[in-house]
Motif scaffolding. Structure first.
Motif, PDB file in Angstrom:
ATOM      1  N   CYS A 229       1.081  -1.341   0.119  1.00 32.89           N
ATOM      2  CA  CYS A 229       0.336  -0.107  -0.118  1.00 32.89           C
ATOM      3  C   CYS A 229       1.219   1.151   0.365  1.00 32.89           C
ATOM      4  CB  CYS A 229      -1.138   0.211   1.194  1.00 32.89           C
ATOM      5  SG  CYS A 229      -2.117  -1.406   1.232  1.00 32.89           S
ATOM      6  N   ASN A 230       2.344   0.870   0.879  1.00 29.19           N
ATOM      7  CA  ASN A 230       3.090   2.565   0.195  1.00 29.19           C
ATOM      8  C   ASN A 230       2.879   3.241   1.245  1.00 29.19           C
ATOM      9  OD1 ASN A 230       5.409   4.056  -0.235  1.00 29.19           O
ATOM     10  ND2 ASN A 230       4.470   5.405  -1.602  1.00 29.19           N
ATOM     11  N   VAL A 231       2.401   2.821   2.669  1.00 29.20           N
ATOM     12  CA  VAL A 231       1.886   3.722   3.887  1.00 29.20           C
ATOM     13  C   VAL A 231       2.570   2.813   5.497  1.00 29.20           C
ATOM     14  CG1 VAL A 231      -0.350   4.364   3.081  1.00 29.20           C
ATOM     15  CG2 VAL A 231      -0.104   2.296   3.827  1.00 29.20           C
ATOM     16  N   GLU A 232       3.011   4.151   5.612  1.00 21.33           N
ATOM     17  CA  GLU A 232       3.356   3.491   6.778  1.00 21.33           C
ATOM     18  C   GLU A 232       2.260   3.545   8.268  1.00 21.33           C
ATOM     19  OE1 GLU A 232       6.680   4.129   7.726  1.00 21.33           O
ATOM     20  OE2 GLU A 232       6.854   3.302  10.210  1.00 21.33           O
ATOM     21  N   ILE A 233       2.594   2.090   8.538  1.00 19.58           N
ATOM     22  CA  ILE A 233       1.709   1.806  10.014  1.00 19.58           C
ATOM     23  C   ILE A 233       2.184   2.120  11.072  1.00 19.58           C
ATOM     24  CG2 ILE A 233       0.804  -1.019  10.641  1.00 19.58           C
ATOM     25  CD1 ILE A 233       0.486  -0.390   7.562  1.00 19.58           C
ATOM     26  N   ALA A 234       1.017   2.595  11.365  1.00 19.17           N
ATOM     27  CA  ALA A 234       1.742   3.558  13.388  1.00 19.17           C
ATOM     28  C   ALA A 234       0.752   3.186  14.386  1.00 19.17           C
ATOM     29  CB  ALA A 234       1.090   5.007  12.655  1.00 19.17           C
TER      30      ALA A 234
ATOM     31  N   PRO B 242      -3.351  -2.827   7.599  1.00 17.41           N
ATOM     32  CA  PRO B 242      -5.030  -2.361   8.201  1.00 17.41           C
ATOM     33  C   PRO B 242      -5.880  -2.352   6.655  1.00 17.41           C
ATOM     34  CG  PRO B 242      -3.590  -0.855   8.669  1.00 17.41           C
ATOM     35  CD  PRO B 242      -2.986  -1.622   8.720  1.00 17.41           C
ATOM     36  N   LEU B 243      -5.632  -2.048   5.607  1.00 13.99           N
ATOM     37  CA  LEU B 243      -5.366  -1.865   4.254  1.00 13.99           C
ATOM     38  C   LEU B 243      -5.381  -2.954   3.479  1.00 13.99           C
ATOM     39  CD1 LEU B 243      -3.720   1.807   3.677  1.00 13.99           C
ATOM     40  CD2 LEU B 243      -6.408   1.550   4.406  1.00 13.99           C
TER      41      LEU B 243
ATOM     42  N   HIS C 175      -4.887  -5.985   5.076  1.00  7.61           N
ATOM     43  CA  HIS C 175      -4.485  -7.164   5.479  1.00  7.61           C
ATOM     44  C   HIS C 175      -3.518  -8.381   5.367  1.00  7.61           C
ATOM     45  CE1 HIS C 175      -8.324  -5.449   5.663  1.00  7.61           C
ATOM     46  NE2 HIS C 175      -8.322  -6.199   7.218  1.00  7.61           N
TER      47      HIS C 175
ATOM     48  N   ILE D 129     -10.531   3.906   9.226  1.00 12.20           N
ATOM     49  CA  ILE D 129      -9.119   3.912   9.084  1.00 12.20           C
ATOM     50  C   ILE D 129      -8.318   5.686   9.307  1.00 12.20           C
ATOM     51  CG2 ILE D 129      -7.389   3.368   7.091  1.00 12.20           C
ATOM     52  CD1 ILE D 129      -8.287   0.919   8.084  1.00 12.20           C
ATOM     53  N   GLN D 130      -7.660   5.290   9.464  1.00  3.92           N
ATOM     54  CA  GLN D 130      -7.379   6.972  10.081  1.00  3.92           C
ATOM     55  C   GLN D 130      -5.759   7.110   9.484  1.00  3.92           C
ATOM     56  OE1 GLN D 130      -7.862   8.707  14.443  1.00  3.92           O
ATOM     57  NE2 GLN D 130      -5.582   8.877  13.967  1.00  3.92           N
TER      58      GLN D 130
ATOM     59  N   THR E 200     -12.516  -2.690   3.315  1.00  3.23           N
ATOM     60  CA  THR E 200     -11.924  -1.594   3.026  1.00  3.23           C
ATOM     61  C   THR E 200     -10.932  -1.264   2.221  1.00  3.23           C
ATOM     62  OG1 THR E 200     -10.258  -3.098   3.572  1.00  3.23           O
ATOM     63  CG2 THR E 200     -10.737  -2.018   5.960  1.00  3.23           C
TER      64      THR E 200
ATOM     65  N   GLU F 251     -10.560   2.343   0.769  1.00  5.64           N
ATOM     66  CA  GLU F 251      -9.443   3.611   1.929  1.00  5.64           C
ATOM     67  C   GLU F 251      -8.099   3.009   1.441  1.00  5.64           C
ATOM     68  OE1 GLU F 251     -12.414   1.541   3.215  1.00  5.64           O
ATOM     69  OE2 GLU F 251     -13.070   2.701   4.681  1.00  5.64           O
ATOM     70  N   ARG F 252      -7.881   1.402   1.102  1.00  2.00           N
ATOM     71  CA  ARG F 252      -6.426   0.734   0.210  1.00  2.00           C
ATOM     72  C   ARG F 252      -6.468   2.486  -0.408  1.00  2.00           C
ATOM     73  NH1 ARG F 252      -4.644  -1.626  -3.351  1.00  2.00           N
ATOM     74  NH2 ARG F 252      -6.480  -2.123  -4.532  1.00  2.00           N
TER      75      ARG F 252
ATOM     76  N   CYS G 181      -5.703   5.795   0.336  1.00  7.29           N
ATOM     77  CA  CYS G 181      -4.043   5.683   0.455  1.00  7.29           C
ATOM     78  C   CYS G 181      -3.184   5.260  -0.097  1.00  7.29           C
ATOM     79  CB  CYS G 181      -3.773   4.538   1.943  1.00  7.29           C
ATOM     80  SG  CYS G 181      -5.448   5.743   3.763  1.00  7.29           S
ATOM     81  N   LYS G 182      -3.233   4.169  -0.900  1.00  6.36           N
ATOM     82  CA  LYS G 182      -1.980   4.677  -1.785  1.00  6.36           C
ATOM     83  C   LYS G 182      -1.936   5.362  -2.987  1.00  6.36           C
ATOM     84  CE  LYS G 182      -0.347   0.904  -4.610  1.00  6.36           C
ATOM     85  NZ  LYS G 182      -0.745  -0.989  -4.894  1.00  6.36           N
TER      86      LYS G 182
ATOM     87  N   ALA H 200      -0.582   8.673  -1.146  1.00 11.60           N
ATOM     88  CA  ALA H 200       0.817   8.349  -0.469  1.00 11.60           C
ATOM     89  C   ALA H 200       1.804   8.774  -1.871  1.00 11.60           C
ATOM     90  CB  ALA H 200       1.360   7.002  -0.529  1.00 11.60           C
ATOM     91  N   SER H 201       0.932   8.491  -3.320  1.00 12.13           N
ATOM     92  CA  SER H 201       1.954   8.736  -4.259  1.00 12.13           C
ATOM     93  C   SER H 201       1.820  10.556  -4.473  1.00 12.13           C
ATOM     94  CB  SER H 201       1.020   8.383  -5.502  1.00 12.13           C
ATOM     95  OG  SER H 201      -0.036   8.399  -5.681  1.00 12.13           O
TER      96      SER H 201
ATOM     97  N   GLU I 129       4.637  10.725   2.845  1.00 11.81           N
ATOM     98  CA  GLU I 129       4.195   9.717   3.513  1.00 11.81           C
ATOM     99  C   GLU I 129       2.884   9.835   4.378  1.00 11.81           C
ATOM    100  OE1 GLU I 129       6.071   7.459   5.153  1.00 11.81           O
ATOM    101  OE2 GLU I 129       6.481   7.918   7.359  1.00 11.81           O
ATOM    102  N   VAL I 130       2.401   8.323   4.449  1.00 14.99           N
ATOM    103  CA  VAL I 130       1.208   8.644   5.089  1.00 14.99           C
ATOM    104  C   VAL I 130       0.766   7.730   5.896  1.00 14.99           C
ATOM    105  CG1 VAL I 130      -1.381   7.722   4.715  1.00 14.99           C
ATOM    106  CG2 VAL I 130      -0.240   9.354   2.500  1.00 14.99           C
ATOM    107  N   LYS I 131       0.922   7.840   6.935  1.00 17.40           N
ATOM    108  CA  LYS I 131       0.539   6.875   8.557  1.00 17.40           C
ATOM    109  C   LYS I 131      -0.488   5.850   8.430  1.00 17.40           C
ATOM    110  CE  LYS I 131       4.165   9.109  10.550  1.00 17.40           C
ATOM    111  NZ  LYS I 131       5.327   9.823  11.976  1.00 17.40           N
ATOM    112  N   VAL I 132      -0.695   5.199   8.688  1.00  9.59           N
ATOM    113  CA  VAL I 132      -1.822   4.744   8.836  1.00  9.59           C
ATOM    114  C   VAL I 132      -2.459   3.598  10.502  1.00  9.59           C
ATOM    115  CG1 VAL I 132      -3.835   2.736   7.778  1.00  9.59           C
ATOM    116  CG2 VAL I 132      -2.568   4.168   6.828  1.00  9.59           C
TER     117      VAL I 132
END
Ligand SMILES: [Zn+2]
Lengths: 217, 424
Positions: free
Chosen positions: A6-11, A18-19, A21, B199-200, B394, B397-398, B401-402, B405-406, B410-413
């Motif tokens: 997903c290219n995201v940071e899981i915080a 979570p996106l 799975h 999802i945040q 989700t 949301e997936r 967010c992808k 991010a592009s 940076e995107v924190k989830v």
């Protein structure tokens, strides 16, 4: 920890993204608690009761019309089932104010007595003694309740007045149905009327204030 | 100002009339601190906030024609969050308050019944609670843009702004367009019991602003177009049968000089034509144009008039409340979904600099007809985009967010992993 997919940071702490799975290794914080689960019992009670009530009433109505069609005794059976449901779900289980439960009980019992009287007929003892007793007991319970909560009595005045207005029902029914004994009905209605008048005199300002709120004046 | 009782505003009446034990319009605002929440200080802060905002210390009562808010003299209870997001308010156990304050770890939350206030009013109360929380702990905290006990609550803060600023709309075509047609409905397996999925996504505000400016649009337009594109990619195959429609709340306090803490919001309706390409880049100019149209003065007055209609028409005005409620419930049951999703952007929270607050949180309600809604707010250089969903999937949301991010780096989830708990 990153999810490359997903290219995201899981915080947050998790073993999967979570996106998408997909599995990942993470050591973040736990931001939200995991909820406990509980079973809903009331829904099952309602369903079971409905099934039993429908079957029992179909049997009763059939027997009534086949065996004794002149006396509609199936009506009291039907209203008894409705009353038991109301008693359990509204008066006992629902957590509404005690003053509303008293008023609710008085009204539903009145409706049930009326249904029995109309279905079976006759100069019935229920209207002579039971109906006045319901209103006398309700008035008494309501007064005790309000006295115990006298610091916030204004909240319950409207319900008390409403109960007193309905308190006219025993007397009206005594004359409409021309009951052989009218005294209990007259006593019950007189008590309600006395409470109503005393309330109007003593709590006049509170009542005006409450009326303004209720009618949005 | 001595507390007495408050008339409910027009939109609040709608929320009240369709209020049932199983359906409440709730939304959540919260704060993430840099240290764990101290419950005793939070309780103290809420009690002080009630002194400044007596409007929130109320319970809902049913009048003959309209509901109203009456002073609640019972004690307020704060609780540890149990993880069920936007759990229904239990009026018997919470002493009939129209809000719930809970905490978990570094976060505390306030869940509001929408009949009480909108996001702006909720944020004012939240800021006051945060101020008195640090006050209780003896931590210095600036009171910039925060309503504290140094000022008294004014009557303007509790006015029915819809009625005050009502102007008679031109009836006919305009009013018909207010009702709107059926919108594209996101479908999927629902969570069977209460509690929504969350999802945040956390993104840099400056990076988001840069990305929006590169496309010559606002952050709201940028995010609306991106969510629409994500919905289309996840759920639309071919030409959609109904229009993809985004509802974006407009804060009327920016148009009219009202200080009300109650509801004063109408919706901009972004209805995407069926023949419009549904990729992000094509959607941005379309959403921008549609939003500008919806924000036009005539359109806003029409929306304000439509919301106030019920209390202005004598037939509705003098109709007993229980009949209004009955009609509203039938209408709500029979109505088709008018929006695909709601995106509510609270904008930037400016309370000056401090070392103790990390983030502000904002979660919208959702339901079967609108199963995925989005709340956005910015604080410092963090913008939090919170998806609240009723469906298990989700996928929206997936994709969102992808793509985010592009475009913004940076995107924190984070997630509450509602799909993984037993209550599915
Ligand atoms: Zn992923």
């Amino acid at each position: 920890m990153r999810c490359k997919n997903c290219n995201v940071e899981i915080a947050c702490k998790s073993s999967v993204c979570p996106l998408c799975h997909k599995p990942l290794v993470s050591d973040g914080e736990v931001p939200f608690p995991t909820p406990a689960t509980k079973k809903i019992l009331m829904g099952k009670f309602s369903l079971a009761y409905l099934v039993i009530a429908v079957i029992a009433n179909i049997v009763c109505i059939t027997l009534n019309f086949v065996l004794t069609p002149k006396i509609l005794w199936c009506v009291p059976v039907l209203v008894s089932f409705i009353y038991v449901y109301y008693f359990v779900s509204v008066t006992v289980l629902a957590k509404r104010g005690f003053h509303k439960r008293i008023l609710g009980q008085a009204l539903i019992l009145t409706a049930i007595f009326a249904a029995i009287k109309l279905a079976i007929g006759g100069n019935h003892w229920i209207f002579i003694s039971w109906l006045p007793a319901v209103y006398l007991v309700s008035d008494l319970l309501m007064l005790i309740f309000i006295f115990k909560k006298k610091n916030e009595a204004s909240k319950y005045i409207a319900t008390l007045l409403l109960l007193c207005i309905f308190g006219a029902i025993p007397c009206i029914s005594a004359y409409v149905f021309d009951l052989s004994v009218k005294l209990p009905s007259i006593i019950a209605t007189s008590v309600s009327a006395a409470i109503f008048i005393i309330c109007l005199i003593v709590c006049r300002k509170t009542i005006i204030h409450e009326l303004k709120k209720v009618f949005n004046l | 100002m001595k507390y007495s009782w408050y008339r409910l505003d027009n939109s609040a009446i709608m929320y009240q009339m369709v209020l049932t034990p199983r359906a409440q319009s709730l939304f959540r605002m919260g704060v993430k601190l840099k240290s764990p929440v101290v419950p005793s200080a939070l309780k103290c802060a809420v009690d002080k906030a009630f002194l400044r905002h007596p409007f929130f210390k109320s319970e809902l009562k049913r009048g003959f024609f309209r509901p109203y808010l009456d002073e609640n003299k019972l004690p307020f209870i704060i609780e540890e969050d149990d993880g069920v997001l936007l759990k229904l308010l239990d009026f018997s156990s919470n002493n009939r308050y129209l809000l719930r304050v809970s905490y978990f770890g570094n976060r505390f939350f306030i869940d509001y019944f929408h009949g009480l206030c909108d996001g702006t009013g909720a944020l004012e109360f939240l800021k006051t609670v945060a101020f008195y929380y640090f006050d209780a702990l003896g931590i210095p905290f600036p009171d910039k843009n925060i309503l504290t006990l140094s000022s008294s609550p004014s009557e303007e803060e509790t006015e029915d702004a819809f009625t005050k600023y009502y102007r008679k709309p031109e009836l006919g075509k305009g009013i018909n367009s207010m009702a709107g047609g059926q919108a594209f409905h996101v479908r999927g397996k629902n969570f069977s019991s209460t509690g929504y999925g969350l999802i945040q996504a956390n993104v840099s505000t400056s990076a988001l602003l840069d990305a929006a400016h590169r496309l010559n649009c606002s952050v709201t337009v940028f995010l609306t177009a991106l969510i629409l594109a994500s919905v289309a990619e996840a759920h639309v195959k071919g030409v959609p049968k109904h229009n993809l429609t985004a509802f974006v709340p407009i804060n009327l306090r920016k148009r009219f000089p009202s200080k009300t803490l109650g509801n004063f919001t109408v919706f901009a309706k972004i209805i995407i034509p069926k023949d419009c390409p549904l990729d992000f880049e094509s959607l941005v100019p379309v959403v921008k144009k549609l939003l500008e149209e919806q924000l036009g003065e005539r359109e806003v007055i029409l929306k304000l008039g439509f919301t106030s209609l019920m209390s202005k028409m004598p037939l509705f005005k003098f109709m007993p409340l229980f009949i209004k409620g009955f009609i509203s419930r039938i209408g709500r049951t029979l109505s088709t979904p008018k929006q695909t999703f709601i995106l509510s952007n609270m904008g930037k929270i400016d309370i000056g600099e401090n070392e103790v607050i990390d983030e502000f949180l904002f979660n919208l309600n959702c339901n079967k007809k609108t199963p995925d809604n989005v709340g956005v707010l910015s604080y410092g250089d963090k913008t939090l985009i919170s998806f609240t969903r009723k469906i298990v999937s989700t996928e929206i949301e997936r994709i969102f967010c992808k793509k985010l991010a592009s475009l913004c780096g940076e995107v924190k989830v984070i997630s509450n992993f509602r799909e993984e708990c037993n209550a599915l």
